[in-house]
Design a protein around this motif. Structure first.
Motif, PDB file in Angstrom:
ATOM      1  N   UNK A   1      -2.686  12.780 -15.226  1.00 53.00           N
ATOM      2  CA  UNK A   1      -2.295  12.444 -13.856  1.00 53.00           C
ATOM      3  C   UNK A   1      -1.219  11.366 -13.863  1.00 53.00           C
ATOM      4  N   UNK A   2      -0.539  11.235 -12.732  1.00 52.75           N
ATOM      5  CA  UNK A   2       0.508  10.223 -12.568  1.00 52.75           C
ATOM      6  C   UNK A   2       0.064   9.277 -11.460  1.00 52.75           C
ATOM      7  N   UNK A   3       0.419   8.019 -11.611  1.00 56.69           N
ATOM      8  CA  UNK A   3       0.057   7.024 -10.615  1.00 56.69           C
ATOM      9  C   UNK A   3       1.191   6.852  -9.622  1.00 56.69           C
ATOM     10  N   UNK A   4       0.876   7.066  -8.353  1.00 56.75           N
ATOM     11  CA  UNK A   4       1.822   6.832  -7.263  1.00 56.75           C
ATOM     12  C   UNK A   4       1.049   6.202  -6.120  1.00 56.75           C
ATOM     13  N   UNK A   5       0.910   4.856  -6.146  1.00 50.41           N
ATOM     14  CA  UNK A   5       0.178   4.191  -5.061  1.00 50.41           C
ATOM     15  C   UNK A   5       0.780   4.563  -3.702  1.00 50.41           C
ATOM     16  N   UNK A   6      -0.075   4.922  -2.766  1.00 48.81           N
ATOM     17  CA  UNK A   6       0.400   5.390  -1.462  1.00 48.81           C
ATOM     18  C   UNK A   6       1.283   4.357  -0.780  1.00 48.81           C
ATOM     19  N   UNK A   7       1.079   3.077  -1.072  1.00 52.46           N
ATOM     20  CA  UNK A   7       1.868   2.034  -0.420  1.00 52.46           C
ATOM     21  C   UNK A   7       3.349   2.119  -0.793  1.00 52.46           C
ATOM     22  N   UNK A   8       3.672   2.771  -1.917  1.00 51.03           N
ATOM     23  CA  UNK A   8       5.078   2.925  -2.302  1.00 51.03           C
ATOM     24  C   UNK A   8       5.817   3.910  -1.404  1.00 51.03           C
ATOM     25  N   UNK A   9       5.062   4.684  -0.615  1.00 52.88           N
ATOM     26  CA  UNK A   9       5.681   5.645   0.295  1.00 52.88           C
ATOM     27  C   UNK A   9       5.903   5.068   1.687  1.00 52.88           C
ATOM     28  N   UNK A  10       5.410   3.845   1.913  1.00 51.10           N
ATOM     29  CA  UNK A  10       5.522   3.195   3.222  1.00 51.10           C
ATOM     30  C   UNK A  10       6.712   2.250   3.250  1.00 51.10           C
ATOM     31  N   UNK A  11       7.264   2.053   4.446  1.00 52.17           N
ATOM     32  CA  UNK A  11       8.403   1.143   4.570  1.00 52.17           C
ATOM     33  C   UNK A  11       7.978  -0.286   4.268  1.00 52.17           C
ATOM     34  N   UNK A  12       8.908  -1.060   3.777  1.00 48.24           N
ATOM     35  CA  UNK A  12       8.618  -2.447   3.429  1.00 48.24           C
ATOM     36  C   UNK A  12       8.371  -3.308   4.661  1.00 48.24           C
ATOM     37  N   UNK A  13       9.107  -3.057   5.721  1.00 49.69           N
ATOM     38  CA  UNK A  13       9.021  -3.900   6.918  1.00 49.69           C
ATOM     39  C   UNK A  13       7.935  -3.465   7.893  1.00 49.69           C
ATOM     40  N   UNK A  14       7.494  -2.208   7.790  1.00 55.51           N
ATOM     41  CA  UNK A  14       6.506  -1.683   8.732  1.00 55.51           C
ATOM     42  C   UNK A  14       5.605  -0.712   7.982  1.00 55.51           C
ATOM     43  N   UNK A  15       4.482  -1.194   7.494  1.00 61.03           N
ATOM     44  CA  UNK A  15       3.607  -0.357   6.666  1.00 61.03           C
ATOM     45  C   UNK A  15       2.877   0.718   7.463  1.00 61.03           C
ATOM     46  N   UNK A  16       3.217   0.857   8.746  1.00 60.29           N
ATOM     47  CA  UNK A  16       2.659   1.959   9.527  1.00 60.29           C
ATOM     48  C   UNK A  16       3.620   3.154   9.550  1.00 60.29           C
ATOM     49  N   UNK A  17       4.757   3.035   8.841  1.00 59.66           N
ATOM     50  CA  UNK A  17       5.766   4.096   8.825  1.00 59.66           C
ATOM     51  C   UNK A  17       6.094   4.496   7.394  1.00 59.66           C
TER      52      UNK A  17
END
Length: 92
Positions: free
Chosen positions: A49-65
């Protein structure tokens, strides 16, 4: 039935089927360096498997996007995936 096909994930993990397993947890849990908070589960990750923390897919300034498609493509490339590969092989 669950959301994930366990038999398909197992086939990818042991290398008998083509595909990619993405683990969305943080690197310390993926690497087995942090304890697993869910009782009865081993620490670490599924083989291959590969590690891709979901937080890396969120914007830096708005973690709801989510980031833009191009930014997500860059994040995916950092773990060795590209858009064409995602369209051709299953990702779990």
């Amino acid at each position: 039935k669950g959301v994930v096909d366990s038999a398909a994930v197992l086939a990818v993990a042991v290398g008998s089927e083509e595909g990619t397993i993405l683990d969305a947890r943080g690197a310390p849990r993926f690497n087995g360096e942090a304890p697993e908070p869910r009782p009865g589960l081993k620490s670490g990750h599924i083989p291959n498997s590969k590690n891709l923390p979901f937080t890396k897919l969120l914007t830096d300034n708005d973690v709801t996007s989510f980031k833009s498609p191009d930014e997500i493509a860059q994040v995916l490339s950092e773990v060795g995936l590209d858009r064409d590969q995602l369209a051709k092989t299953p990702v779990f």
